[in-house]
Design a protein around this motif. Sequence first.
Motif, PDB file in Angstrom:
ATOM      1  N   VAL A 398       0.843  -1.191   0.000  1.00  0.00           N
ATOM      2  CA  VAL A 398       0.000   0.000   0.000  1.00  0.00           C
ATOM      3  C   VAL A 398       0.883   1.247   0.000  1.00  0.00           C
ATOM      4  N   VAL A 399       0.556   2.198  -0.856  1.00  0.00           N
ATOM      5  CA  VAL A 399       1.302   3.447  -0.947  1.00  0.00           C
ATOM      6  C   VAL A 399       0.313   4.610  -0.832  1.00  0.00           C
ATOM      7  N   PHE A 400       0.669   5.618  -0.044  1.00  0.00           N
ATOM      8  CA  PHE A 400      -0.160   6.808   0.105  1.00  0.00           C
ATOM      9  C   PHE A 400       0.548   8.001  -0.549  1.00  0.00           C
ATOM     10  N   HIS A 401      -0.196   8.768  -1.332  1.00  0.00           N
ATOM     11  CA  HIS A 401       0.346   9.949  -1.991  1.00  0.00           C
ATOM     12  C   HIS A 401      -0.460  11.170  -1.545  1.00  0.00           C
ATOM     13  N   GLU A 402       0.238  12.225  -1.195  1.00  0.00           N
ATOM     14  CA  GLU A 402      -0.450  13.475  -0.864  1.00  0.00           C
ATOM     15  C   GLU A 402      -1.047  14.089  -2.126  1.00  0.00           C
ATOM     16  N   ILE A 403      -2.233  14.659  -1.992  1.00  0.00           N
ATOM     17  CA  ILE A 403      -2.907  15.295  -3.117  1.00  0.00           C
ATOM     18  C   ILE A 403      -2.706  16.804  -3.021  1.00  0.00           C
ATOM     19  N   PRO A 404      -1.945  17.404  -3.920  1.00  0.00           N
ATOM     20  CA  PRO A 404      -1.692  18.854  -3.861  1.00  0.00           C
ATOM     21  C   PRO A 404      -3.006  19.644  -3.884  1.00  0.00           C
ATOM     22  N   GLY A 405      -3.018  20.739  -3.142  1.00  0.00           N
ATOM     23  CA  GLY A 405      -4.186  21.612  -3.134  1.00  0.00           C
ATOM     24  C   GLY A 405      -5.283  21.184  -2.188  1.00  0.00           C
ATOM     25  N   THR A 406      -5.047  20.126  -1.406  1.00  0.00           N
ATOM     26  CA  THR A 406      -6.098  19.644  -0.487  1.00  0.00           C
ATOM     27  C   THR A 406      -5.764  19.974   0.971  1.00  0.00           C
ATOM     28  N   GLU A 407      -4.815  20.886   1.181  1.00  0.00           N
ATOM     29  CA  GLU A 407      -4.457  21.252   2.542  1.00  0.00           C
ATOM     30  C   GLU A 407      -5.661  21.886   3.256  1.00  0.00           C
ATOM     31  N   LYS A 408      -5.754  21.620   4.558  1.00  0.00           N
ATOM     32  CA  LYS A 408      -6.871  22.175   5.328  1.00  0.00           C
ATOM     33  C   LYS A 408      -6.426  22.429   6.761  1.00  0.00           C
ATOM     34  N   VAL A 409      -7.001  23.463   7.358  1.00  0.00           N
ATOM     35  CA  VAL A 409      -6.721  23.799   8.753  1.00  0.00           C
ATOM     36  C   VAL A 409      -7.975  23.524   9.585  1.00  0.00           C
ATOM     37  N   TRP A 410      -7.800  22.743  10.663  1.00  0.00           N
ATOM     38  CA  TRP A 410      -8.916  22.360  11.536  1.00  0.00           C
ATOM     39  C   TRP A 410      -8.731  22.998  12.910  1.00  0.00           C
ATOM     40  N   PRO A 411      -9.763  23.635  13.446  1.00  0.00           N
ATOM     41  CA  PRO A 411      -9.641  24.154  14.815  1.00  0.00           C
ATOM     42  C   PRO A 411      -9.602  22.991  15.804  1.00  0.00           C
ATOM     43  N   ALA A 412      -8.754  23.092  16.807  1.00  0.00           N
ATOM     44  CA  ALA A 412      -8.625  22.006  17.778  1.00  0.00           C
ATOM     45  C   ALA A 412      -8.005  22.514  19.071  1.00  0.00           C
ATOM     46  N   GLN A 413      -8.724  22.377  20.168  1.00  0.00           N
ATOM     47  CA  GLN A 413      -8.149  22.662  21.475  1.00  0.00           C
ATOM     48  C   GLN A 413      -7.872  21.375  22.256  1.00  0.00           C
ATOM     49  N   LEU A 414      -8.378  20.253  21.730  1.00  0.00           N
ATOM     50  CA  LEU A 414      -8.104  18.946  22.330  1.00  0.00           C
ATOM     51  C   LEU A 414      -7.899  17.938  21.202  1.00  0.00           C
TER      52      LEU A 414
END
Length: 494
Positions: A398-414
Amino acid sequence: MGKPTGFIEYQREVPQERNPLDRINDWKEYQQSLCDDQYQIQGARCMGCGTPFCHTGVQMAGMAMGCPLYNLIPEWNELIYRGRWQEALERLLKTNNFPEFTGRVCPAPCEGSCTVAIHDSAVAIKSIERAIIDKGFAERWIVPKPPKTRTGKKVAIVGSGPAGLASADQLNKAGHLVTVFERADRIGGLLTYGIPNMKLEKSIVERRVQLLQAEGITFVTNTEIGKDISPQQLRAEFDAVILCTGAQKHRNVTIEGRELNGIHFAMDYLTLNTKSLLDSNFENGQFISAKGQDVIVIGGGDTGADCVATALRQGCKSIVQFGKHPQLPTERSKNNPWPQYPQVFSLDYAYAEAAAQTGKDPREYCLLSKKFIGDDNGQVKELHTVQMEKTIGEDGCVVFHEIPGTEKVWPAQLVLIAAGFSGPEQEVIHSFDLHQNERGCVDAPFGIYTTNVEGVFAAGDVRRGQSLIVWAINEGRGVARECDRYLMGATFLP
């Protein structure tokens, strides 16, 4: 076969679950029960197969197939259909020391290998199993049965999870004097502190512990071997020692910002929550709270789901669970044939609760966590991710490749890391000077369980790595048999 046409006439029915919006307000079990007549109908669906794959208990292409405890499932299904509950209980207890645990928290590989499941819904084996044992306790058919004679041999068992408890139960039945050592303040291992109350109420665990005590087993808590008692002292005082310490070495997420406050291992989160609940009903404040916070769970397994359910009950602001793999298919894939355990999409209890409250399944798939960002006080405030694509390489890996342009920021305090376990903790293993395999587990052959140290055995997750509760009980029974043989020269234990 109780009723030859039962699997044709009747549809699968399992107990209803309490309303998700109601049950997230308490810590009681979310499952309900059927009436006796309904269970009898479900028992009638069993085909009484000539080759009952439901209890074969083997691995096929690296996946589970059937119950490793070799439960006599068609036999007690037929007895339930005929209304002979007490006989069904006797059959069940021949192979399973703790059906009240497996009937609640086992993923039921037996049902995945049910012959009816080839073209229809599986027999409701897990529900019937739980109903049998619950009725056994309710009717007081289950009473302490201490051994009539004692051998005088003394056995120390280190660890009180399902493997340790099963080996203790079996060796006590053989007449040996058994002492179980547990480093926590309560007996049960992950049954007590790793599985939240809504899946397994701790009164169920305590009921079994009290029964084992009444039968003559001694439990010693708050005692860690290698710190409070040396291995040398243990070996001097006992004729044999069995290690059942589990595999609780956390698998970490080593990315930028990991040192920030508010990032915890899932098992620490669950343990502190359950301990505070049991100690003070949360009055002592000795737990990690998700109240009013944006919560992210990293890891797509059962422990992650338990974190989701716990955070919802604590009153989190939002909840999301990251998994690195794609969403499972709704039906078996070609490389996951019957009688393997079906790897298919399902809405587990935690996800049903999240969906009921937020209108959305909290799971996100094929996400890679890139970095944590904190505020000026060193508290995590967001998590950056990127979407991944899963492919199979030419070598079959199994190989995983990052998909360009799919970056995301998630709010998280925990943030709760539920990425699984990489193997057993090493302190006890090293203190006994035991040989280990390439995975860091104790080197003890399956079916024999002996280590390189005379009179010291190992079983359960400490020997095989993280696994299912049914495999833990299987190995607990197996190591008891081999330990009895070592002590007595022969054994009558199954």
